[in-house]
Design a protein around this motif. Structure first.
Motif, PDB file in Angstrom:
ATOM      1  N   ALA A  43       0.834  -1.175  -0.006  1.00 23.01           N
ATOM      2  CA  ALA A  43       0.063  -0.144  -0.129  1.00 23.01           C
ATOM      3  C   ALA A  43       0.970   1.257   0.054  1.00 23.01           C
ATOM      4  O   ALA A  43       0.546   2.330  -0.758  1.00 23.01           O
ATOM      5  CB  ALA A  43      -0.940  -0.199   1.269  1.00 23.01           C
ATOM      6  N   ARG A  44       1.825   1.267   0.761  1.00 22.92           N
ATOM      7  CA  ARG A  44       2.924   2.523   1.183  1.00 22.92           C
ATOM      8  C   ARG A  44       4.072   2.567   0.225  1.00 22.92           C
ATOM      9  O   ARG A  44       4.685   3.773   0.104  1.00 22.92           O
ATOM     10  CB  ARG A  44       3.155   2.550   2.366  1.00 22.92           C
ATOM     11  N   HIS A  45       4.499   1.656  -0.655  1.00 23.29           N
ATOM     12  CA  HIS A  45       5.617   1.491  -1.306  1.00 23.29           C
ATOM     13  C   HIS A  45       5.856   2.922  -2.286  1.00 23.29           C
ATOM     14  O   HIS A  45       6.862   3.349  -2.144  1.00 23.29           O
ATOM     15  CB  HIS A  45       5.759   0.292  -2.318  1.00 23.29           C
ATOM     16  N   PRO A  46       4.863   3.265  -3.003  1.00 26.15           N
ATOM     17  CA  PRO A  46       4.965   4.508  -3.956  1.00 26.15           C
ATOM     18  C   PRO A  46       5.337   5.710  -3.264  1.00 26.15           C
ATOM     19  O   PRO A  46       6.186   6.454  -3.602  1.00 26.15           O
ATOM     20  CB  PRO A  46       3.787   4.657  -4.715  1.00 26.15           C
ATOM     21  N   VAL A  47       4.734   5.773  -2.124  1.00 27.28           N
ATOM     22  CA  VAL A  47       4.768   7.037  -1.187  1.00 27.28           C
ATOM     23  C   VAL A  47       6.186   7.098  -0.651  1.00 27.28           C
ATOM     24  O   VAL A  47       7.153   8.148  -0.667  1.00 27.28           O
ATOM     25  CB  VAL A  47       3.704   7.230  -0.236  1.00 27.28           C
ATOM     26  N   LEU A  48       6.726   5.928   0.053  1.00 30.23           N
ATOM     27  CA  LEU A  48       7.961   5.785   0.768  1.00 30.23           C
ATOM     28  C   LEU A  48       9.075   5.789  -0.554  1.00 30.23           C
ATOM     29  O   LEU A  48      10.242   6.334   0.110  1.00 30.23           O
ATOM     30  CB  LEU A  48       8.012   4.475   1.427  1.00 30.23           C
ATOM     31  N   LEU A  49       8.811   5.492  -1.473  1.00 29.01           N
ATOM     32  CA  LEU A  49       9.901   5.518  -2.479  1.00 29.01           C
ATOM     33  C   LEU A  49      10.323   6.974  -2.940  1.00 29.01           C
ATOM     34  O   LEU A  49      11.316   7.418  -3.165  1.00 29.01           O
ATOM     35  CB  LEU A  49       9.556   4.685  -4.019  1.00 29.01           C
ATOM     36  N   ARG A  50       9.022   7.631  -2.944  1.00 23.45           N
ATOM     37  CA  ARG A  50       9.303   9.255  -3.292  1.00 23.45           C
ATOM     38  C   ARG A  50      10.292   9.768  -2.478  1.00 23.45           C
ATOM     39  O   ARG A  50      10.947  10.558  -2.643  1.00 23.45           O
ATOM     40  CB  ARG A  50       8.086   9.939  -3.508  1.00 23.45           C
ATOM     41  N   THR A  51       9.806   9.350  -0.987  1.00 21.26           N
ATOM     42  CA  THR A  51      10.552   9.941   0.227  1.00 21.26           C
ATOM     43  C   THR A  51      12.194   9.622  -0.007  1.00 21.26           C
ATOM     44  O   THR A  51      12.926  10.289   0.075  1.00 21.26           O
ATOM     45  CB  THR A  51      10.320   9.433   1.453  1.00 21.26           C
ATOM     46  N   ALA A  52      12.382   8.210  -0.214  1.00 20.81           N
ATOM     47  CA  ALA A  52      13.717   7.898  -0.315  1.00 20.81           C
ATOM     48  C   ALA A  52      14.365   8.503  -1.636  1.00 20.81           C
ATOM     49  O   ALA A  52      15.384   8.779  -1.590  1.00 20.81           O
ATOM     50  CB  ALA A  52      13.849   6.377  -0.602  1.00 20.81           C
ATOM     51  N   ARG A  53      13.716   8.822  -2.867  1.00 21.22           N
ATOM     52  CA  ARG A  53      14.247   9.589  -3.912  1.00 21.22           C
ATOM     53  C   ARG A  53      14.428  10.938  -3.558  1.00 21.22           C
ATOM     54  O   ARG A  53      15.401  11.574  -3.971  1.00 21.22           O
ATOM     55  CB  ARG A  53      13.273   9.452  -5.178  1.00 21.22           C
ATOM     56  N   SER A  54      13.842  11.501  -2.696  1.00 20.78           N
ATOM     57  CA  SER A  54      14.213  12.651  -2.269  1.00 20.78           C
ATOM     58  C   SER A  54      15.563  12.728  -1.267  1.00 20.78           C
ATOM     59  O   SER A  54      16.038  14.026  -1.206  1.00 20.78           O
ATOM     60  CB  SER A  54      13.032  13.621  -1.303  1.00 20.78           C
ATOM     61  N   LEU A  55      16.014  11.741  -0.944  1.00 18.91           N
ATOM     62  CA  LEU A  55      17.190  11.814  -0.195  1.00 18.91           C
ATOM     63  C   LEU A  55      18.340  11.368  -0.911  1.00 18.91           C
ATOM     64  O   LEU A  55      19.563  11.496  -0.467  1.00 18.91           O
ATOM     65  CB  LEU A  55      17.162  10.667   0.915  1.00 18.91           C
ATOM     66  N   THR A  56      18.200  10.927  -2.193  1.00 18.02           N
ATOM     67  CA  THR A  56      19.312  10.576  -3.088  1.00 18.02           C
ATOM     68  C   THR A  56      19.076  11.265  -4.426  1.00 18.02           C
ATOM     69  O   THR A  56      18.072  11.312  -4.967  1.00 18.02           O
ATOM     70  CB  THR A  56      19.488   9.083  -3.004  1.00 18.02           C
ATOM     71  N   ALA A  57      20.219  11.487  -5.050  1.00 16.11           N
ATOM     72  CA  ALA A  57      20.108  11.818  -6.370  1.00 16.11           C
ATOM     73  C   ALA A  57      19.894  10.659  -7.335  1.00 16.11           C
ATOM     74  O   ALA A  57      19.226  10.814  -8.654  1.00 16.11           O
ATOM     75  CB  ALA A  57      21.331  12.404  -6.769  1.00 16.11           C
ATOM     76  N   ASN A  58      20.152   9.437  -7.114  1.00 20.43           N
ATOM     77  CA  ASN A  58      20.222   8.200  -8.179  1.00 20.43           C
ATOM     78  C   ASN A  58      18.904   7.420  -7.787  1.00 20.43           C
ATOM     79  O   ASN A  58      18.806   6.829  -6.730  1.00 20.43           O
ATOM     80  CB  ASN A  58      21.387   7.376  -7.986  1.00 20.43           C
ATOM     81  N   PRO A  59      17.897   6.914  -8.708  1.00 19.45           N
ATOM     82  CA  PRO A  59      16.756   6.086  -8.460  1.00 19.45           C
ATOM     83  C   PRO A  59      17.125   4.816  -7.918  1.00 19.45           C
ATOM     84  O   PRO A  59      16.579   4.281  -7.042  1.00 19.45           O
ATOM     85  CB  PRO A  59      16.178   6.291  -9.516  1.00 19.45           C
ATOM     86  N   SER A  60      18.270   4.075  -8.329  1.00 14.64           N
ATOM     87  CA  SER A  60      18.680   2.926  -7.853  1.00 14.64           C
ATOM     88  C   SER A  60      18.990   2.899  -6.354  1.00 14.64           C
ATOM     89  O   SER A  60      18.874   1.980  -5.650  1.00 14.64           O
ATOM     90  CB  SER A  60      19.664   2.463  -8.815  1.00 14.64           C
TER      91      SER A  60
END
Length: 197
Positions: A43-60
């Motif tokens: 349920a929350r993966h897309p939202v959490l991934l957006r947060t993670a992407r805001s902390l790093t420059a690289n999507p991987s």
């Protein structure tokens, strides 16, 4: 660049098995089963991934960061009392993991007295001149009739023999020889190629 999270999925599974008591493992010795955790992640993966992407420059790197934070959350799943605050817990795990990775990063910059300069290019091998010749050659080839252009490209760019070129185009070897000869004559006379010779 971030520090690698784990070398493989089997290493991660082994580390989870080592940190958990046997009572929380499946009877087969696999990883623990928390259906509520699985549904939370779905349920929350897309939202959490957006947060993670805001902390790093690289999507991987962001995906690796989120995976690490979710692993920490999974290990602490039974200790988390208020499951309504899970997003906050995972965000804190994301931030702590990223901070830890940042502190452990390898610094590739060194202070020096002189700036390193690239090796000089030999005088006869100027990249700009080489590119100008390449561009002029393609413009000259584009002016050739389609059949001659195809034969020149197959012979000299694809490095096919006369027989192979004839077979690809469905013509005789003699036709290839004469057409390529005429094409090369036109290329020799092209004024644009004259300027870069």
């Amino acid at each position: 660049m971030t520090t690698p999270v784990c070398t493989s999925a089997s290493d991660a599974a082994t580390s989870v098995r080592q940190t958990l008591p046997p009572s929380r493992l499946r009877p087969t010795g696999g990883t623990p089963a928390y259906p509520s955790f699985a549904s939370y992640v779905r349920a929350r993966h897309p939202v959490l991934l957006r947060t993670a992407r805001s902390l790093t420059a690289n999507p991987s790197d962001a995906e690796d960061l989120l995976q690490t934070a979710l692993t920490k959350t999974y290990v602490a799943w039974e200790r988390i009392e208020d499951h309504r605050a899970l997003d906050g817990y995972v965000r804190r795990a994301l931030l702590n993991t990223r901070t830890s990775q940042w502190r452990k990063r390898k610094v590739d910059e060194f202070v020096c007295d002189e700036l390193p300069e690239p090796e000089p290019v030999p005088s006869g091998d100027d990249p700009a001149e080489r590119q100008a010749l390449h561009d002029a050659m393609w413009r000259a080839i584009a002016k050739l009739p389609a059949r001659q252009r195809a034969m020149v490209v197959l012979r000299y760019y694809e490095d096919l023999s006369e027989a192979q070129t004839a077979e690809v185009l469905g013509v005789s070897v003699g036709t290839v020889k004469s057409a390529v000869s005429r094409a090369l004559g036109k290329l020799r006379e092209d004024p644009e190629l004259d300027l870069v010779r």
